[in-house]
Design a protein around this motif. Structure first.
Motif, short mmCIF file in Angstrom:
data_model
loop_
_atom_site.label_atom_id
_atom_site.label_comp_id
_atom_site.label_asym_id
_atom_site.label_seq_id
_atom_site.Cartn_x
_atom_site.Cartn_y
_atom_site.Cartn_z
N GLY A 1 -3.29 31.00 -59.50
CA GLY A 1 -2.36 29.90 -59.74
C GLY A 1 -2.36 29.46 -61.19
N SER A 2 -2.68 28.20 -61.43
CA SER A 2 -2.66 27.66 -62.79
C SER A 2 -3.99 27.86 -63.53
CB SER A 2 -2.32 26.17 -62.75
OG SER A 2 -3.33 25.47 -62.04
N SER B 1 -6.64 29.35 -65.82
CA SER B 1 -6.37 30.13 -67.03
C SER B 1 -7.53 31.02 -67.46
CB SER B 1 -6.00 29.19 -68.17
OG SER B 1 -7.10 28.33 -68.46
#
Length: 187
Positions: free
Chosen positions: A41-42, A44
């Motif tokens: 998902g988000s 990083s």
């Protein structure tokens, strides 16, 4: 201190951690890597894929997805450790066989792409070109120094100059530009 996370399928552990690096060990990255990216998902964190697959299409697909690639049996624990540490500062690592796969893919690019690569290579001195040829096979500064009878410090100084001339942030980006696999792309 940095942390690495070895993630088994279905990658649910990703949601419960803040790993600095994700190491994906899988048989087929063309299947597992997109699933991992979706599960992240988000998040990083950089990814390092470890797989027995060594075909150019698979390695290039993983590279384009922003991950490093180590071919199973083509690296030692020291190389894996270095790849994890390098990933924490934004570098992408490839084992020698993965570098060769990228080199094979670059050879199949259209002729006009080859001319652009040659123009880029012409920016380098003959010694810098020798160093880049060896670097693109997966050798490190120490091994290059031994092959060219140069000190490791001299090789590293040359590499700094090469990175500047090729507008590369580090080893992998310089190799990819040298091979013509990333002429205008920032890694």
């Amino acid at each position: 201190m940095s942390s690495a996370l070895l993630v088994p399928p279905p990658y649910g552990a990703l949601r419960e951690t803040e790993a600095d690096v994700v190491v994906l060990r899988c048989e087929d990255p063309s299947v597992s890597f997109p699933v991992l990216l979706d599960a992240m998902g988000s998040m990083s964190a950089p990814v390092i894929v470890v797989s027995p697959r060594q075909d150019a299409d698979t390695v290039v697909e993983v590279f384009r997805g922003g991950a490093g690639y180590l071919v199973e049996g083509d690296y030692c624990t020291c190389m894996l450790s270095s790849a994890v540490v390098a990933a924490t500062v934004g570098h992408t690592s490839f084992s020698p066989v993965a570098c060769a796969a990228i080199r094979d893919a670059a050879r199949q690019l259209p002729p006009e792409h080859g001319r652009a690569t040659e123009r880029l290579r012409s920016l380098l001195s003959p010694r810098e070109r020798q160093i880049m040829e060896l670097l693109s096979t997966g050798l490190g500064a120490q091994e290059i120094g031994l092959r060219l009878t140069l000190s490791e410090k001299t090789v590293r100084n040359n590499l700094s100059n090469i990175y500047a001339k090729l507008d590369a942030r580090g080893r992998t980006e310089a190799v990819l530009r040298w091979l013509g696999a990333a002429s205008g792309v920032r890694v």
